[in-house]
Design an enzyme around this catalytic site. Structure first.
Site, PDB file in Angstrom:
ATOM      1  N   HIS A 163      24.720  45.413  65.434  1.00 27.87           N
ATOM      2  CA  HIS A 163      25.046  46.464  64.465  1.00 27.87           C
ATOM      3  C   HIS A 163      24.687  47.827  65.052  1.00 27.87           C
ATOM      4  O   HIS A 163      23.825  47.924  65.933  1.00 27.87           O
ATOM      5  CB  HIS A 163      24.221  46.281  63.178  1.00 27.87           C
ATOM      6  CG  HIS A 163      24.686  45.144  62.321  1.00 27.87           C
ATOM      7  ND1 HIS A 163      23.881  44.077  61.991  1.00 27.87           N
ATOM      8  CD2 HIS A 163      25.883  44.921  61.707  1.00 27.87           C
ATOM      9  CE1 HIS A 163      24.557  43.242  61.203  1.00 27.87           C
ATOM     10  NE2 HIS A 163      25.772  43.730  61.032  1.00 27.87           N
ATOM     11  N   CYS A 250      17.165  45.556  58.145  1.00 31.86           N
ATOM     12  CA  CYS A 250      18.050  44.584  57.480  1.00 31.86           C
ATOM     13  C   CYS A 250      17.380  43.806  56.359  1.00 31.86           C
ATOM     14  O   CYS A 250      18.061  43.194  55.541  1.00 31.86           O
ATOM     15  CB  CYS A 250      18.662  43.634  58.503  1.00 31.86           C
ATOM     16  SG  CYS A 250      17.512  43.002  59.683  1.00 31.86           S
TER      17      CYS A 250
HETATM   18  C1  CIR Z   1      23.833  38.064  61.331  1.00 33.15           C
HETATM   19  O1  CIR Z   1      24.213  37.816  62.479  1.00 33.15           O
HETATM   20  O2  CIR Z   1      24.587  38.508  60.477  1.00 33.15           O
HETATM   21  C2  CIR Z   1      22.383  37.835  60.980  1.00 33.15           C
HETATM   22  N1  CIR Z   1      21.896  36.673  61.656  1.00 33.15           N
HETATM   23  C3  CIR Z   1      21.545  39.037  61.336  1.00 33.15           C
HETATM   24  C4  CIR Z   1      21.883  40.234  60.500  1.00 33.15           C
HETATM   25  C5  CIR Z   1      20.970  41.361  60.727  1.00 33.15           C
HETATM   26  N2  CIR Z   1      21.357  42.452  59.915  1.00 33.15           N
HETATM   27  C6  CIR Z   1      21.212  43.711  60.260  1.00 33.15           C
HETATM   28  O3  CIR Z   1      20.774  43.998  61.360  1.00 33.15           O
HETATM   29  N3  CIR Z   1      21.613  44.625  59.401  1.00 33.15           N
END
Ligand code: CIR
Length: 255
Positions: A163, A250
């Site tokens: 991200h 997150c």
């Molecule tokens: C994903 O790949 O969507 C999750 N395992 C990790 C998401 C992390 N979210 C973020 O950095 N906003």
């Protein structure tokens, strides 16, 4: 200054989430780390709502990806990963009980992850990535500018990290912390990036809350940069979430 946050407990199934890493996750440890993240927010004066785990959504504790909150108004996202889309309906009620909630749009081909949306003062950078496409960004821009016409919204194509906020986060109105793995396709139109050493790059995802910067405790360069930016650094261990490509921003939705 923030006063409220929504978090969600990690489910027992969290190891089944999406990840680029290979280390296996210890769910009990993750829960302890999550607890200390919540306690830290509380010591900073935040009233933290803790939602129940969603066992059928292994990434659902990464609540940041489901909504963008600005001026106490939420815009629900449509996550880029199909298996995460259902998380949005699971958080809707918690948001609707607390603030007005807007939809992204009706176009199922547009998508946005909250992790790609970075506020820096009056600027908003929307990363264009595997998880956020241009139609999604255009739609989000319109909603954000309805909420706040003063916002300057910029589209930021990039590669190299999951991200946009895995690559940069804001430490102030003009300064950002950067992960050298982030490849910006064009220079940012605002802000100066302080790049971390490559081996500590993951710590570029810091969470700035009420004059404090939370960061990965094993990355001292991030703590130094946070302090230099005039914030109080607090290092925490979120190693189990890192194994699932997650980090500080997150795990909460803040307003
Ligand atoms: C994903 O790949 O969507 C999750 N395992 C990790 C998401 C992390 N979210 C973020 O950095 N906003």
């Amino acid at each position: 200054m923030y006063s409220h946050a929504i978090t969600r407990l990690p489910p027992q199934t969290m190891a089944g989430g999406i990840t680029s890493q290979t280390d296996s996750v210890d769910v009990q440890r993750a829960r302890v780390q999550h607890q200390s993240y919540i306690k830290t927010l509380e010591t900073l004066g935040i009233d933290v709502t803790i939602l129940d785990p969603e066992e059928d959504y292994p990434d659902s504790h990464f609540v940041e990806d489901t909504a963008i909150i600005h001026k106490k108004t939420a815009v629900l996202t449509r996550p880029g990963a199909m298996e995460r889309r259902g998380e949005v309906e699971r958080i809707r009620a918690a948001l609707e009980q607390r603030m007005p909630v807007m939809e992204l749009d009706q176009d199922a081909s547009s998508f946005v992850d909250g992790g790609d949306v970075l506020f820096m003062g009056r600027h908003v950078f929307i990363g264009i990535s595997h998880r956020t496409n241009l139609p999604g960004a255009v739609s989000l821009k319109a909603r954000l500018q309805t909420i706040d016409p003063e916002l300057a919204v910029h589209f930021v194509p990039f590669t190299g990290v999951l991200h946009l906020k895995s690559g940069i986060t804001a430490l102030g109105d003009d300064i950002l912390l950067g992960n050298p793995e982030l490849k910006l396709h064009e220079a940012l139109p605002a802000g100066k990036i302080v790049w971390l050493p490559a081996e500590q790059g993951y710590a570029a995802n810091a969470l700035v809350v009420n004059k404090t910067g939370l960061y990965f405790s094993e990355c001292p360069a991030a703590g130094e940069a946070i302090e230099k930016a005039g914030l109080k650094p607090i290092g925490l261990d979120l190693g189990e979430f890192r194994k699932m490509d997650g980090s500080f921003t997150c795990l909460s939705l803040l307003w």
